[in-house]
Design a protein around this motif. Structure first.
Motif, PDB file in Angstrom:
ATOM      1  N   GLN A  38      36.907  35.477  50.230  1.00 44.78           N
ATOM      2  CA  GLN A  38      35.526  34.993  50.063  1.00 44.78           C
ATOM      3  C   GLN A  38      35.294  34.300  48.720  1.00 44.78           C
ATOM      4  O   GLN A  38      34.435  33.436  48.597  1.00 44.78           O
ATOM      5  CB  GLN A  38      34.535  36.148  50.202  1.00 44.78           C
TER       6      GLN A  38
ATOM      7  N   ALA B  55      39.527  38.492  43.250  1.00 41.18           N
ATOM      8  CA  ALA B  55      38.137  38.402  42.774  1.00 41.18           C
ATOM      9  C   ALA B  55      37.648  39.704  42.146  1.00 41.18           C
ATOM     10  O   ALA B  55      36.996  39.686  41.095  1.00 41.18           O
ATOM     11  CB  ALA B  55      37.227  37.999  43.929  1.00 41.18           C
TER      12      ALA B  55
ATOM     13  N   SER C  28      32.731  44.869  46.779  1.00 38.30           N
ATOM     14  CA  SER C  28      31.594  43.966  47.018  1.00 38.30           C
ATOM     15  C   SER C  28      30.332  44.739  47.371  1.00 38.30           C
ATOM     16  O   SER C  28      29.246  44.175  47.359  1.00 38.30           O
ATOM     17  CB  SER C  28      31.895  43.022  48.182  1.00 38.30           C
TER      18      SER C  28
ATOM     19  N   LEU D  59      44.955  54.100  44.731  1.00 38.52           N
ATOM     20  CA  LEU D  59      45.763  53.406  43.722  1.00 38.52           C
ATOM     21  C   LEU D  59      46.556  52.301  44.415  1.00 38.52           C
ATOM     22  O   LEU D  59      46.950  52.453  45.584  1.00 38.52           O
ATOM     23  CB  LEU D  59      46.770  54.357  43.076  1.00 38.52           C
TER      24      LEU D  59
HETATM   25  C1  LIG Z   1      37.775  49.307  36.494  1.00 36.58           C
HETATM   26  C2  LIG Z   1      38.866  49.573  37.481  1.00 36.58           C
HETATM   27  C3  LIG Z   1      40.107  49.974  37.032  1.00 36.58           C
HETATM   28  C4  LIG Z   1      41.132  50.231  37.940  1.00 36.58           C
HETATM   29  N1  LIG Z   1      42.341  50.642  37.471  1.00 36.58           N
HETATM   30  C5  LIG Z   1      43.341  50.882  38.343  1.00 36.58           C
HETATM   31  C6  LIG Z   1      44.636  51.296  37.886  1.00 36.58           C
HETATM   32  O1  LIG Z   1      44.869  51.490  36.692  1.00 36.58           O
HETATM   33  N2  LIG Z   1      45.618  51.485  38.809  1.00 36.58           N
HETATM   34  C7  LIG Z   1      45.406  51.299  40.155  1.00 36.58           C
HETATM   35  O2  LIG Z   1      46.341  51.474  40.941  1.00 36.58           O
HETATM   36  N3  LIG Z   1      44.191  50.941  40.610  1.00 36.58           N
HETATM   37  C8  LIG Z   1      43.161  50.726  39.748  1.00 36.58           C
HETATM   38  N4  LIG Z   1      41.932  50.361  40.214  1.00 36.58           N
HETATM   39  C9  LIG Z   1      41.718  50.302  41.654  1.00 36.58           C
HETATM   40  C10 LIG Z   1      41.999  48.861  42.057  1.00 36.58           C
HETATM   41  O3  LIG Z   1      40.776  48.248  42.305  1.00 36.58           O
HETATM   42  C11 LIG Z   1      42.873  48.792  43.231  1.00 36.58           C
HETATM   43  O4  LIG Z   1      44.137  49.364  43.001  1.00 36.58           O
HETATM   44  C12 LIG Z   1      43.086  47.370  43.752  1.00 36.58           C
HETATM   45  O5  LIG Z   1      42.297  46.394  43.157  1.00 36.58           O
HETATM   46  C13 LIG Z   1      42.670  47.450  45.187  1.00 36.58           C
HETATM   47  O6  LIG Z   1      43.036  46.276  45.785  1.00 36.58           O
HETATM   48  P1  LIG Z   1      42.459  45.857  47.199  1.00 36.58           P
HETATM   49  O7  LIG Z   1      43.206  44.622  47.534  1.00 36.58           O
HETATM   50  O8  LIG Z   1      42.484  46.998  48.136  1.00 36.58           O
HETATM   51  O9  LIG Z   1      40.891  45.556  46.960  1.00 36.58           O
HETATM   52  P2  LIG Z   1      40.174  44.475  46.051  1.00 36.58           P
HETATM   53  O10 LIG Z   1      40.870  44.310  44.755  1.00 36.58           O
HETATM   54  O11 LIG Z   1      38.745  44.866  46.003  1.00 36.58           O
HETATM   55  O12 LIG Z   1      40.333  43.112  46.873  1.00 36.58           O
HETATM   56  C14 LIG Z   1      39.561  42.823  48.011  1.00 36.58           C
HETATM   57  C15 LIG Z   1      39.438  41.311  48.144  1.00 36.58           C
HETATM   58  O13 LIG Z   1      38.762  41.017  49.373  1.00 36.58           O
HETATM   59  C16 LIG Z   1      37.789  40.015  49.136  1.00 36.58           C
HETATM   60  N5  LIG Z   1      36.724  40.142  50.151  1.00 36.58           N
HETATM   61  C17 LIG Z   1      35.770  41.101  50.242  1.00 36.58           C
HETATM   62  N6  LIG Z   1      34.984  40.888  51.314  1.00 36.58           N
HETATM   63  C18 LIG Z   1      35.441  39.765  51.917  1.00 36.58           C
HETATM   64  C19 LIG Z   1      35.039  39.037  53.076  1.00 36.58           C
HETATM   65  N7  LIG Z   1      34.013  39.424  53.845  1.00 36.58           N
HETATM   66  N8  LIG Z   1      35.731  37.916  53.401  1.00 36.58           N
HETATM   67  C20 LIG Z   1      36.800  37.510  52.648  1.00 36.58           C
HETATM   68  N9  LIG Z   1      37.208  38.164  51.534  1.00 36.58           N
HETATM   69  C21 LIG Z   1      36.551  39.281  51.180  1.00 36.58           C
HETATM   70  C22 LIG Z   1      37.312  40.292  47.721  1.00 36.58           C
HETATM   71  O14 LIG Z   1      36.698  39.145  47.158  1.00 36.58           O
HETATM   72  C23 LIG Z   1      38.611  40.687  47.031  1.00 36.58           C
HETATM   73  O15 LIG Z   1      39.308  39.577  46.512  1.00 36.58           O
HETATM   74  C24 LIG Z   1      40.896  50.089  39.320  1.00 36.58           C
HETATM   75  C25 LIG Z   1      39.630  49.670  39.767  1.00 36.58           C
HETATM   76  C26 LIG Z   1      38.632  49.418  38.856  1.00 36.58           C
HETATM   77  C27 LIG Z   1      37.286  48.974  39.378  1.00 36.58           C
END
Ligand SMILES: Cc1cc2nc3c(=O)[nH]c(=O)nc-3n(C[C@H](O)[C@H](O)[C@H](O)COP(=O)(O)OP(=O)(O)OC[C@H]3O[C@@H](n4cnc5c(N)ncnc54)[C@H](O)[C@@H]3O)c2cc1C
Length: 417
Positions: A37, A42, A164, A386
């Motif tokens: 998105q 993001a 989000s 994680l």
């Molecule tokens: C402050 C902070 C520190 C962290 N530190 C750690 C750490 O030290 N170690 C660790 O392992 N984890 C950590 N995390 C957790 C971390 O967020 C996750 O490990 C990782 O980012 C998760 O990845 P994900 O791809 O599941 O989700 P996200 O990173 O949230 O990615 C989801 C993606 O989907 C997109 N999206 C959402 N809705 C839609 C839609 N409708 N259509 C199209 N695209 C969409 C978003 O824009 C985003 O790019 C931390 C989180 C935070 C907030």
């Protein structure tokens, strides 16, 4: 039923887990469409100044490193024990990964997934029947200019995360009276307190709500601002019983950064500086904006109305379930994660996310064939996710999709030295 290459897999979200999922699929020869998105990574961009708790070797895959090195022989991976900020994770690993030939041409940025259904089938048709797989997935997409179009695929993997969609700050998890009107003005994530948004917090009073690591990070940043200015004030409010935490500390924590943040934040809550006030065992009943300030009524006996300039509510996130509303997905009534995985996580019942064991391929299945939730979204409201758990899910998922028991592409690759 096995899905053979070259089937088309739609991966929703180009976050860390979406990218790793896509990479694994490409190595196996599947066609992939990654739909994002915003921009790549993001959510991570949003917390780019925050230092991660987990060392780099837990935040990369051997497959990812191999792909980047094949693309750029000069690539220097971060040290395996390096604690990167979110921004460094992006520039030194996630973006180079997205730019490899394997992924680059397959990512559609600024494209939002609005709904996923099946051609010819409705939600109530063929309940939990594997023959649903014979109808393609039909995906409603919206481009940045508002144009809508349909995409199709054989498999859908939802890795859209939870970042989000913030929870409501009111007592009981529902909106406080007046909160819905102020949704766009309240900070629900990590504002740049010491950076671009400093003027919004310096020499002003901020109400901080929440008792997780994000709240702890904001508490420490606000306290730094207190020490650099003369009249910055903070009121930190949680529903935790008085005399505890408020941040839960993990005995003999193996992640020193996490232990340090916990200790620092808890010391602030129980400190004696009048400019940093802590209120436990309470919650927000209503919030109203008058003459540029927030008037926040809080629960308690007696209750109180706080008058503040900014509100930061770090009260967690929840998955957007509307994306797959027309599919047959069995969700947990407590966490809103997919049921089998939620039950497995509940059975493990560990306070420390590091203790989480791999949940296994079976935990990723749900009644809708060829539809899967991976990454932080698969944990629903459980914030223990994680990146390393996500890699286990990716590995397990492709043993299911291709019906190849024991398949592990990560095992065959070079690991960080
Ligand atoms: C402050 C902070 C520190 C962290 N530190 C750690 C750490 O030290 N170690 C660790 O392992 N984890 C950590 N995390 C957790 C971390 O967020 C996750 O490990 C990782 O980012 C998760 O990845 P994900 O791809 O599941 O989700 P996200 O990173 O949230 O990615 C989801 C993606 O989907 C997109 N999206 C959402 N809705 C839609 C839609 N409708 N259509 C199209 N695209 C969409 C978003 O824009 C985003 O790019 C931390 C989180 C935070 C907030």
């Amino acid at each position: 039923m096995a899905v053979d290459t070259p089937a088309r897999i739609a991966i929703l979200g180009a976050g860390p887990i979406g990218l790793e999922t896509a990479l694994y699929a490409r190595f196996l020869g599947y066609e992939v469409d990654i739909i994002e998105q915003g921009r790549i990574g993001a959510s991570v961009h949003d917390w780019s100044d925050v230092r991660m708790f987990s060392p780099f070797h837990m935040n990369c895959s051997s497959l990812g490193l191999a792909a980047i090195e094949a693309q750029d022989p000069e690539y220097q991976a971060p040290a395996k024990d390096a604690l990167l900020t979110g921004g460094e994770w992006l520039t030194r690993y996630l973006l180079p990964l997205a730019q490899t030939d394997l992924l680059n041409d397959h990512i559609q940025q600024q494209t939002t997934v609005v709904h996923v259904g099946r051609s010819q089938l409705r939600k109530r048709d063929l309940p939990a029947d594997d023959s649903r797989h014979s109808a393609d997935f039909r995906i409603l997409l919206q481009d940045a200019d508002g144009t809508e179009r349909i995409g199709t695929s054989d498999v859908v993997i939802d890795t859209t995360g939870v970042y989000s969609q913030a929870n409501w700050l009111g007592v009981g998890g529902i909106p406080a009276v007046g909160e819905r009107q102020l949704r766009d003005q309240i900070h629900y994530r990590l504002p740049a307190i010491l950076g671009d948004q400093r003027d919004r917090f310096a020499e002003r009073t901020t109400l901080l709500i929440g008792s997780g690591y994000t709240a702890a990070t904001n508490a420490v940043a606000l306290n730094n601002l207190i020490s650099e200015t003369t009249d910055t004030q903070v009121i930190w409010l949680t529903r935790k019983p008085a005399g505890t935490g408020p941040i839960r500390s993990i005995p003999d924590d193996r992640l020193p950064e996490r232990a340090a943040l916990t200790a620092q934040a808890n010391a602030l809550a129980h400190g004696s500086d009048e400019r940093f006030r802590y209120l436990g065992e309470t919650g927000v009943l209503s919030i109203e904006q008058r003459e540029g300030r927030y008037h926040v009524e809080i629960a308690g006996d007696p209750g109180e109305t706080l008058v503040v300039d900014e509100v930061i509510a770090n009260v967690g996130f929840r998955p957007d379930l509307s994306l797959f509303q027309e599919l047959q997905v069995h969700q947990c009534y407590a966490s809103e994660g997919p049921m089998k995985l939620a039950a497995t996580l509940l059975a493990q019942d560990s306070a420390d996310c590091l203790d989480q064991a791999a949940t296994g391929p079976d935990s990723l299945l749900n009644p809708e064939p060829n539809f899967y939730l991976l990454g932080s979204k698969s944990y629903g409201r459980n914030s223990n996710f994680l990146f390393a758990h996500g890699l286990q899910q990716v590995r397990d998922l492709f043993t299911v999709i291709g019906d190849r028991e024991g398949l592990d592409l990560y095992a065959g690759m070079k690991h960080l030295g």
